[in-house]
Design a protein around this motif. Structure first.
Motif, PDB file in Angstrom:
ATOM      1  N   ALA A 155       0.836  -1.205   0.000  1.00 31.78           N
ATOM      2  CA  ALA A 155       0.000   0.000   0.000  1.00 31.78           C
ATOM      3  C   ALA A 155       0.872   1.257   0.000  1.00 31.78           C
ATOM      4  O   ALA A 155       0.568   2.241  -0.705  1.00 31.78           O
ATOM      5  N   PHE A 156       1.962   1.237   0.760  1.00 30.49           N
ATOM      6  CA  PHE A 156       2.887   2.373   0.775  1.00 30.49           C
ATOM      7  C   PHE A 156       3.567   2.547  -0.584  1.00 30.49           C
ATOM      8  O   PHE A 156       3.790   3.674  -1.038  1.00 30.49           O
ATOM      9  N   VAL A 157       3.893   1.425  -1.238  1.00 27.07           N
ATOM     10  CA  VAL A 157       4.513   1.511  -2.567  1.00 27.07           C
ATOM     11  C   VAL A 157       3.562   2.181  -3.554  1.00 27.07           C
ATOM     12  O   VAL A 157       3.959   3.069  -4.315  1.00 27.07           O
ATOM     13  N   CYS A 158       2.310   1.767  -3.556  1.00 31.82           N
ATOM     14  CA  CYS A 158       1.320   2.383  -4.450  1.00 31.82           C
ATOM     15  C   CYS A 158       1.176   3.875  -4.170  1.00 31.82           C
ATOM     16  O   CYS A 158       1.022   4.684  -5.091  1.00 31.82           O
ATOM     17  N   LEU A 159       1.230   4.231  -2.897  1.00 31.78           N
ATOM     18  CA  LEU A 159       1.145   5.645  -2.533  1.00 31.78           C
ATOM     19  C   LEU A 159       2.352   6.424  -3.047  1.00 31.78           C
ATOM     20  O   LEU A 159       2.219   7.522  -3.598  1.00 31.78           O
ATOM     21  N   LEU A 160       3.533   5.846  -2.910  1.00 29.27           N
ATOM     22  CA  LEU A 160       4.755   6.519  -3.354  1.00 29.27           C
ATOM     23  C   LEU A 160       4.798   6.687  -4.869  1.00 29.27           C
ATOM     24  O   LEU A 160       5.274   7.709  -5.374  1.00 29.27           O
ATOM     25  N   LEU A 161       4.302   5.694  -5.592  1.00 29.42           N
ATOM     26  CA  LEU A 161       4.355   5.763  -7.051  1.00 29.42           C
ATOM     27  C   LEU A 161       3.419   6.821  -7.621  1.00 29.42           C
ATOM     28  O   LEU A 161       3.529   7.179  -8.795  1.00 29.42           O
ATOM     29  N   ASN A 162       2.523   7.332  -6.804  1.00 27.26           N
ATOM     30  CA  ASN A 162       1.619   8.400  -7.245  1.00 27.26           C
ATOM     31  C   ASN A 162       2.227   9.783  -7.056  1.00 27.26           C
ATOM     32  O   ASN A 162       1.643  10.777  -7.489  1.00 27.26           O
ATOM     33  N   ILE A 163       3.391   9.835  -6.398  1.00 21.57           N
ATOM     34  CA  ILE A 163       4.074  11.119  -6.179  1.00 21.57           C
ATOM     35  C   ILE A 163       4.941  11.412  -7.391  1.00 21.57           C
ATOM     36  O   ILE A 163       5.905  10.685  -7.664  1.00 21.57           O
ATOM     37  N   LYS A 164       4.626  12.442  -8.127  1.00 20.51           N
ATOM     38  CA  LYS A 164       5.323  12.745  -9.380  1.00 20.51           C
ATOM     39  C   LYS A 164       6.540  13.653  -9.184  1.00 20.51           C
ATOM     40  O   LYS A 164       7.517  13.548  -9.911  1.00 20.51           O
ATOM     41  N   ARG A 165       6.472  14.535  -8.207  1.00 21.41           N
ATOM     42  CA  ARG A 165       7.585  15.468  -8.005  1.00 21.41           C
ATOM     43  C   ARG A 165       8.794  14.706  -7.499  1.00 21.41           C
ATOM     44  O   ARG A 165       8.715  13.960  -6.515  1.00 21.41           O
ATOM     45  N   ILE A 166       9.937  14.894  -8.136  1.00 28.32           N
ATOM     46  CA  ILE A 166      11.104  14.052  -7.900  1.00 28.32           C
ATOM     47  C   ILE A 166      11.632  14.173  -6.474  1.00 28.32           C
ATOM     48  O   ILE A 166      11.859  13.170  -5.786  1.00 28.32           O
ATOM     49  N   ASP A 167      11.863  15.404  -6.009  1.00 26.66           N
ATOM     50  CA  ASP A 167      12.453  15.577  -4.684  1.00 26.66           C
ATOM     51  C   ASP A 167      11.514  15.070  -3.592  1.00 26.66           C
ATOM     52  O   ASP A 167      11.949  14.428  -2.626  1.00 26.66           O
ATOM     53  N   VAL A 168      10.213  15.325  -3.746  1.00 27.97           N
ATOM     54  CA  VAL A 168       9.243  14.832  -2.765  1.00 27.97           C
ATOM     55  C   VAL A 168       9.195  13.308  -2.785  1.00 27.97           C
ATOM     56  O   VAL A 168       9.076  12.663  -1.742  1.00 27.97           O
ATOM     57  N   HIS A 169       9.319  12.738  -3.970  1.00 26.75           N
ATOM     58  CA  HIS A 169       9.294  11.277  -4.112  1.00 26.75           C
ATOM     59  C   HIS A 169      10.463  10.637  -3.365  1.00 26.75           C
ATOM     60  O   HIS A 169      10.280   9.627  -2.664  1.00 26.75           O
ATOM     61  N   ILE A 170      11.643  11.210  -3.506  1.00 28.30           N
ATOM     62  CA  ILE A 170      12.823  10.645  -2.835  1.00 28.30           C
ATOM     63  C   ILE A 170      12.670  10.720  -1.323  1.00 28.30           C
ATOM     64  O   ILE A 170      12.901   9.744  -0.605  1.00 28.30           O
ATOM     65  N   ILE A 171      12.289  11.894  -0.828  1.00 29.57           N
ATOM     66  CA  ILE A 171      12.139  12.073   0.622  1.00 29.57           C
ATOM     67  C   ILE A 171      11.033  11.169   1.157  1.00 29.57           C
ATOM     68  O   ILE A 171      11.201  10.508   2.196  1.00 29.57           O
ATOM     69  N   ALA A 172       9.915  11.130   0.443  1.00 31.74           N
ATOM     70  CA  ALA A 172       8.784  10.325   0.899  1.00 31.74           C
ATOM     71  C   ALA A 172       9.127   8.841   0.932  1.00 31.74           C
ATOM     72  O   ALA A 172       8.631   8.103   1.791  1.00 31.74           O
ATOM     73  N   THR A 173       9.980   8.387   0.013  1.00 30.53           N
ATOM     74  CA  THR A 173      10.371   6.975  -0.013  1.00 30.53           C
ATOM     75  C   THR A 173      11.058   6.577   1.284  1.00 30.53           C
ATOM     76  O   THR A 173      10.742   5.541   1.887  1.00 30.53           O
ATOM     77  N   PHE A 174      12.000   7.398   1.729  1.00 26.77           N
ATOM     78  CA  PHE A 174      12.718   7.077   2.965  1.00 26.77           C
ATOM     79  C   PHE A 174      11.839   7.287   4.197  1.00 26.77           C
ATOM     80  O   PHE A 174      11.898   6.508   5.151  1.00 26.77           O
TER      81      PHE A 174
END
Length: 216
Positions: A155-174
């Motif tokens: 569920a977290f992976v699906c949520l992360l893959l919906n984040i398009k902005r690159i910097d937010v995506h990296i931070i949100a992943t960790f």
């Protein structure tokens, strides 16, 4: 006779065209059949495991029990599992709960895989984690917590893959990786981070992310 064959061919063509144009309906039907199959398997072939899980875990509706559970690593997943397992006293309800979690693994896996490949291939591949989860939970020493942790991680992976902005995506992943570790344990953290990274690599978007990090 020739006219009959042509009519038959037209009927087959119409049916194929209908099925190809209604992929969503087919997928829903297949997932429903998968749910029913898992339910029947657990209800009539693995009812002993349902009884075993129910006897091995205890759930209390007390603030102290909730606090002691969620304050440990993976405690939230344990708390959710113990809440669900209390209903295993009824074999049918227990089979529904297990089948629902197994199907959730398939649905969430499809949400991840379809970003890498076509929908038809992705849908077929999404059953591999679901079947694997069914095999894992079928071992008597594996608690339902493992299945719940997998669901949370996906569920977290699906949520992360919906984040398009690159910097937010990296931070949100960790960040979500750490959140997944705290609420569902190391398995959920690994699923969250590794699956997201695999999707990034497959879509080649990781190059842009690395370039951004190098420029900071």
């Amino acid at each position: 006779m020739l006219i009959f064959r042509e009519n038959n061919k037209n009927v087959v063509t119409i049916i194929i065209d209908y099925l190809m144009n209604n992929n969503r309906i087919i997928r829903i039907a297949i997932v429903t059949v998968w749910f029913v199959a898992v339910f029947l398997f657990w209800r009539f072939a693995c009812w002993g495991l349902i009884n075993y899980h129910e006897e091995m875990q205890m759930f209390l509706f007390t603030p102290s029990f909730f606090k002691n559970s969620v304050c440990t690593v993976g405690g939230f997943a344990d708390y959710m599992t113990q809440f669900l397992v209390q209903f295993f006293v009824n074999y049918s309800i227990g089979a529904v709960i297990v089948a629902a979690n197994v199907v959730l693994v398939q649905i969430l896996s499809f949400g991840v895989v379809r970003r890498i490949t076509s929908s038809s291939i992705g849908f077929a591949l999404s059953f591999i984690p679901s079947v694997a989860a069914l095999c894992v939970i079928g071992y008597f020493e594996t608690m339902l917590t493992a299945l719940v942790s997998i669901v949370i991680g996906l569920a977290f992976v699906c949520l992360l893959l919906n984040i398009k902005r690159i910097d937010v995506h990296i931070i949100a992943t960790f960040v979500l990786g750490l959140v997944a570790y705290f609420i569902a344990g190391s398995a959920a953290m690994l699923i969250t981070i590794l699956c997201t990274a695999a999707c990034d690599l497959a879509t080649k978007s990781i190059k842009a992310k690395v370039a951004l990090l190098m420029s900071v």
